[in-house]
Design a protein around this motif. Structure first.
Motif, short mmCIF file in Angstrom:
data_model
loop_
_atom_site.label_atom_id
_atom_site.label_comp_id
_atom_site.label_asym_id
_atom_site.label_seq_id
_atom_site.Cartn_x
_atom_site.Cartn_y
_atom_site.Cartn_z
N UNK A 37 3.85 -14.49 -6.41
CA UNK A 37 4.72 -15.18 -5.46
C UNK A 37 4.83 -14.45 -4.12
N UNK A 38 4.27 -13.23 -4.04
CA UNK A 38 4.33 -12.46 -2.80
C UNK A 38 5.44 -11.43 -2.77
N UNK A 39 6.30 -11.42 -3.80
CA UNK A 39 7.38 -10.43 -3.86
C UNK A 39 6.81 -9.07 -4.24
N UNK A 40 7.53 -8.02 -3.89
CA UNK A 40 7.13 -6.66 -4.25
C UNK A 40 8.05 -6.15 -5.35
N UNK A 41 7.45 -5.58 -6.39
CA UNK A 41 8.22 -5.04 -7.52
C UNK A 41 7.89 -3.58 -7.72
N UNK A 42 8.93 -2.82 -8.12
CA UNK A 42 8.76 -1.41 -8.48
C UNK A 42 10.03 -0.92 -9.14
N UNK A 43 9.91 -0.02 -10.07
CA UNK A 43 11.03 0.62 -10.74
C UNK A 43 12.02 -0.39 -11.32
N UNK A 44 11.48 -1.49 -11.88
CA UNK A 44 12.30 -2.46 -12.59
C UNK A 44 13.06 -3.45 -11.74
N UNK A 45 12.72 -3.58 -10.46
CA UNK A 45 13.43 -4.52 -9.60
C UNK A 45 12.48 -5.05 -8.52
N UNK A 46 12.94 -6.03 -7.76
CA UNK A 46 12.16 -6.53 -6.62
C UNK A 46 12.72 -5.94 -5.33
N UNK A 47 11.86 -5.83 -4.34
CA UNK A 47 12.21 -5.20 -3.06
C UNK A 47 11.93 -6.14 -1.91
N UNK A 48 12.81 -6.17 -0.92
CA UNK A 48 12.63 -6.97 0.28
C UNK A 48 11.72 -6.19 1.23
N UNK B 128 0.84 -1.16 0.00
CA UNK B 128 0.00 0.00 0.00
C UNK B 128 0.89 1.24 0.00
N UNK B 129 0.55 2.21 -0.79
CA UNK B 129 1.26 3.48 -0.78
C UNK B 129 0.29 4.59 -0.40
N UNK B 130 0.82 5.58 0.31
CA UNK B 130 0.02 6.73 0.74
C UNK B 130 0.96 7.86 1.08
N UNK C 109 7.64 5.44 -6.36
CA UNK C 109 7.58 4.20 -7.14
C UNK C 109 6.16 3.64 -7.06
N UNK C 110 5.78 2.90 -8.10
CA UNK C 110 4.49 2.20 -8.14
C UNK C 110 4.76 0.75 -7.76
N UNK C 111 4.52 0.38 -6.51
CA UNK C 111 4.78 -0.97 -6.04
C UNK C 111 3.61 -1.89 -6.38
N UNK C 112 3.95 -3.11 -6.79
CA UNK C 112 2.96 -4.15 -7.05
C UNK C 112 3.44 -5.43 -6.40
N UNK C 113 2.50 -6.17 -5.83
CA UNK C 113 2.85 -7.47 -5.26
C UNK C 113 2.59 -8.54 -6.31
N UNK C 114 3.58 -9.40 -6.53
CA UNK C 114 3.46 -10.46 -7.53
C UNK C 114 2.70 -11.65 -6.95
#
Length: 82
Positions: free
Chosen positions: A34-45, A1-3, A27-32
């Motif tokens: 698999x449960x990973x979070x992606x934004x700006x061309x990479x995955x985030x922990x 969630x972003x706010x 960044x526009x974060x999306x959950x895949x």
């Protein structure tokens, strides 16, 4: 969630391990699936705010409180509503 909280962009990640909040540099974060979070061309922990390509998000200071304790201290209108 972003706010936005107090003028600061924030992203909040929720997982089995907990809830984590970081400053969001727009960044526009999306959950895949698999449960990973992606934004700006990479995955985030979600726990560390570190990306697979070596970048980091700044942690947001937060305290975990029970809702009734917050409401007792700040009043019934103190809950955040997007």
């Amino acid at each position: 969630m972003t706010t936005t909280v107090g003028g600061t962009g924030v992203v909040v990640f929720a997982s089995e391990n907990g809830i984590y909040a970081f400053r969001n540099p727009d960044y526009e974060f999306e959950q895949t699936e698999s449960g990973a979070y992606e934004a700006d061309g990479t995955t985030w922990d979600e726990a560390t705010g570190e990306s697979a390509d070596g970048r980091s998000l700044g942690a947001v200071s937060a305290k975990r409180l029970f809702a009734f304790a917050w409401q007792d201290d700040h009043g019934h209108d103190a809950f955040y509503s997007p």
